[in-house]
Motif scaffolding. Structure first.
Motif, PDB file in Angstrom:
ATOM      1  N   ASN A 216     -18.202 -34.009  18.188  1.00 13.77           N
ATOM      2  CA  ASN A 216     -17.138 -33.123  17.715  1.00 13.77           C
ATOM      3  C   ASN A 216     -17.209 -31.707  18.257  1.00 13.77           C
ATOM      4  OD1 ASN A 216     -14.400 -32.885  16.672  1.00 13.77           O
ATOM      5  ND2 ASN A 216     -15.287 -32.204  14.732  1.00 13.77           N
ATOM      6  N   THR A 217     -17.559 -31.481  19.358  1.00 20.90           N
ATOM      7  CA  THR A 217     -17.936 -30.206  19.709  1.00 20.90           C
ATOM      8  C   THR A 217     -16.858 -30.023  20.994  1.00 20.90           C
ATOM      9  OG1 THR A 217     -19.434 -28.517  20.663  1.00 20.90           O
ATOM     10  CG2 THR A 217     -19.552 -30.834  21.283  1.00 20.90           C
ATOM     11  N   THR A 218     -16.418 -28.657  21.288  1.00 18.93           N
ATOM     12  CA  THR A 218     -15.285 -28.381  22.250  1.00 18.93           C
ATOM     13  C   THR A 218     -15.916 -28.143  23.758  1.00 18.93           C
ATOM     14  OG1 THR A 218     -15.208 -26.298  21.507  1.00 18.93           O
ATOM     15  CG2 THR A 218     -14.019 -27.775  20.722  1.00 18.93           C
ATOM     16  N   SER A 219     -17.311 -27.982  23.591  1.00 19.50           N
ATOM     17  CA  SER A 219     -17.906 -27.612  25.026  1.00 19.50           C
ATOM     18  C   SER A 219     -19.053 -28.798  25.328  1.00 19.50           C
ATOM     19  CB  SER A 219     -18.408 -26.330  24.844  1.00 19.50           C
ATOM     20  OG  SER A 219     -19.109 -26.142  26.133  1.00 19.50           O
ATOM     21  N   ILE A 220     -19.057 -29.156  26.362  1.00 20.29           N
ATOM     22  CA  ILE A 220     -19.832 -30.011  27.092  1.00 20.29           C
ATOM     23  C   ILE A 220     -21.521 -29.267  26.894  1.00 20.29           C
ATOM     24  CG2 ILE A 220     -20.243 -29.669  29.344  1.00 20.29           C
ATOM     25  CD1 ILE A 220     -19.770 -32.494  29.889  1.00 20.29           C
ATOM     26  N   ARG A 221     -21.363 -28.050  27.054  1.00 15.25           N
ATOM     27  CA  ARG A 221     -22.659 -27.391  27.019  1.00 15.25           C
ATOM     28  C   ARG A 221     -23.465 -27.395  25.750  1.00 15.25           C
ATOM     29  NH1 ARG A 221     -19.112 -24.285  30.428  1.00 15.25           N
ATOM     30  NH2 ARG A 221     -18.286 -22.942  28.679  1.00 15.25           N
ATOM     31  N   ASP A 222     -22.921 -27.668  24.795  1.00 21.54           N
ATOM     32  CA  ASP A 222     -23.558 -27.945  23.474  1.00 21.54           C
ATOM     33  C   ASP A 222     -24.143 -29.187  23.322  1.00 21.54           C
ATOM     34  OD1 ASP A 222     -22.319 -25.717  22.535  1.00 21.54           O
ATOM     35  OD2 ASP A 222     -20.504 -26.570  21.529  1.00 21.54           O
ATOM     36  N   VAL A 223     -24.337 -30.087  24.172  1.00 21.67           N
ATOM     37  CA  VAL A 223     -24.963 -31.306  24.149  1.00 21.67           C
ATOM     38  C   VAL A 223     -25.959 -31.509  25.320  1.00 21.67           C
ATOM     39  CG1 VAL A 223     -23.178 -32.544  22.590  1.00 21.67           C
ATOM     40  CG2 VAL A 223     -22.972 -32.740  25.211  1.00 21.67           C
TER      41      VAL A 223
END
Length: 590
Positions: free
Chosen positions: A542-549
């Protein structure tokens, strides 16, 4: 000596009076009347350390800065009454330190790694610190658990993990290639793979039967919040299976992963045709959590006198739709309407017509308010109201014009309204999208919707230009998790497709000769699917940016803020590759 026999988050009241060893980073240090308290953390959590003034390590403890690295040995004791922290697993205890081993004193960080207000640019430049944050630790560990679950399912189903080349040849697959010039073959270059598509098909031709790989893929394209120039793809291919069997296998894998990693179960995923997705959602990746859907009005408005509606309603390349917002007449102000008019205009729409439905009981449509009512006669107004099934208090938005722009602008409007007004249902909503067209028309001719190796539906085999493909995408909450198809197994049909795409036989032999030769040497019916692992983890967390994973992602300019890649190289390195740098271009020296 052993530096650790327990992780920080493991030290609970069950270890009272025991001697433990823990290692980690200093989260916080406090001096309370000559007694120093330090919160020590690792990836499992936080534990509180206590240093009394008579402790030989007290002087070192006084100097420990935030994120200094230490190992300690001490006795687990209960916290004094009134100091218990119910939010921590270790909240009932603390460790009275007996020995302290200092590894590194950290330089000043400049920001709190767990502060959500810290900008992404700062986090990107200090990625190592960002990875220590609770958010990144949680995301990366979930990603690893997710991959483990997916791999376990595939191994149980008889899939074989096979690695395919990273250095390959450039072939047209939709996006721009990353090229690697060859030192040993001047004027030639390898390409980094956009996907292992051709290799996995040839593995099926080689009798592997069921293949999978967590493949690194590379695409030199414009970036968005859910795209990266290099990404991880769970790539799979299966022999002697129909499209339905492939989808059933993949649905089983996703359900198994959700149950194992999320504790959730699902019934059979719904199926929607590509045509229905575009008709009612304006996108081939619809978010079924969103109750706002298009109301097609072409048939109702084709004979109206309002040219703004009539022209696109009659055009094969245009359309007219309404978007009904329940209760919208009072939810949105005039300022909001102006905002959304500008919102769709940025996406190419010429405007945003609307009708406020205040009171349907008033005669002669006196309960409606809209600048466009004067352009429509009573029969067409009534047709709009009937088709849209409006109620008092509703607001109707209209999109009219080129089909592509209407779909783009109105789907974006529906998404934004649903998010701003909290209309999205909770949870996860899957949907299979099937029956894609094989091709779409562009100014340069036909282009493949998926890729040129996709097989048509058998019933459409004799009309390739308008054929539907044996293709399928799995969509979750409006994000395409992955897609695939049954592949062309007949070399003659493959060449027919190449011909339609403007790839003549000599060019096809040059670029795809290896594949065509393999097709002619006994090719099984085969098909597969690939899931974007980064995007899947992003949606599930449930994050809005792929950079968070992703541990070390690229920025929106396809650069690495941490290592400053891409970097300059010397002229001698360029010369070894048979290349020269244009005068005025920056290079790395002589």
């Amino acid at each position: 000596m052993s530096l650790r026999n327990k992780y920080c988050g493991q030290v609970t009241a069950t270890y009272l009076d025991k001697i433990v060893k823990v290692s980690g980073w200093v989260a916080k240090s406090r001096d309370h009347g000559g007694v120093i308290f330090i919160d020590l953390f690792d990836h499992t959590g936080v534990v509180q350390l206590v240093f009394n003034p008579d402790n030989p390590s007290f002087a070192i403890a006084e100097k420990l800065s935030t994120h200094s690295v230490v190992s300690i040995e001490g006795q687990v004791i209960p916290r004094p009454e009134g100091t218990v922290n119910p939010n921590l697993a270790s909240g009932e205890i603390e460790i009275s330190v007996k020995k302290l081993l200092w590894h590194n004193i950290a330089a000043p960080l400049g920001f709190d790694v767990n502060d959500p207000k810290v900008g992404e640019d700062v986090r990107a430049q200090h990625r190592v610190l960002d990875i220590r944050s609770d958010r990144m630790q949680k995301n990366l560990r979930f990603r690893a658990t997710m991959i483990k679950s997916l791999r376990g399912y595939l191994e149980e189903q008889g899939f074989l993990e096979v690695e395919t080349p990273i250095l390959t040849r450039s072939t047209p697959e939709g996006a721009r290639d990353y090229l690697v010039p060859s030192r040993q073959a001047p004027g030639h270059a390898f390409a980094l793979p956009q996907s292992p598509q051709q290799f996995k098909q040839m593995l099926m031709m080689g009798g592997i039967d069921r293949y999978y790989q967590f493949a690194r893929c590379f695409r030199d394209e414009d970036l968005r919040a859910d795209r990266q120039p290099e990404f991880t793809q769970l790539d799979m291919e299966m022999s002697f299976m129909s499209a339905q069997e492939v989808c059933d296998m993949m649905e089983g894998m996703v359900k198994s992963m959700f149950q194992e990693c999320m504790g959730q179960t699902f019934e059979a995923f719904p199926v929607m045709s590509y045509q229905d997705a575009m008709t009612y959602y304006g996108t081939d990746a619809p978010d079924l959590r969103n109750p706002l859907k298009f109301v097609p009005l072409d048939a109702q408005l084709a004979d109206c006198d309002f040219e703004v509606f009539k022209v696109p309603a009659l055009s094969s390349e245009g359309r007219v739709v309404a978007l009904r917002l329940p209760g919208g007449a009072s939810l949105l102000s005039r300022k909001d309407l102006d905002h959304y008019t500008k919102f769709v205009s940025k996406l190419g729409a010429k405007g945003l017509a609307y009708i406020k439905v205040n009171d349907l009981s008033l005669p002669d449509f006196g309960g409606l308010s809209s600048p466009i009512l004067k352009f429509l006669d009573a029969s067409h107004i009534q047709a709009i109201l009937d088709e849209s099934q409006v109620s008092d208090g509703d607001l109707l938005f209209f999109g009219a014009g080129d089909e592509r722009i209407v779909n783009l602008s109105m789907s974006a409007l529906a998404k934004d309204l649903a998010m701003k007004l909290s209309l999205l249902k909770e949870g996860f909503e899957f949907v299979w999208i099937k029956d894609f067209p094989m091709f779409e028309k562009t100014d340069d001719g036909l282009t493949a919707i998926h890729h040129p190796f996709t097989a048509p539906l058998e019933e459409d085999r004799d009309q390739l230009v308008t054929a539907r493909a044996q293709a399928y995408d799995l969509v979750l909450n409006g994000s395409e998790l992955g897609g695939g198809s049954i592949r062309i197994a007949d070399p003659k049909l493959q060449q027919e497709v190449f011909d339609l795409l403007g790839i003549p036989e000599d060019q096809a032999q040059e670029e795809f000769g290896h594949l065509l030769a393999a097709l002619s040497q006994g090719c099984p019916v085969h098909g597969g699917l690939a899931f974007g692992i980064d995007r899947m983890a992003m949606v599930l967390m449930n994050t809005t940016s792929i950079r968070d994973v992703i541990a070390f992602p690229k920025t929106q300019t396809a650069s690495c803020a941490l290592t400053k890649a891409p970097g300059q190289v010397s002229r001698s390195q360029w010369r070894e590759l048979g290349l020269t740098v244009k005068q005025g271009d920056t290079d790395g020296g002589s």
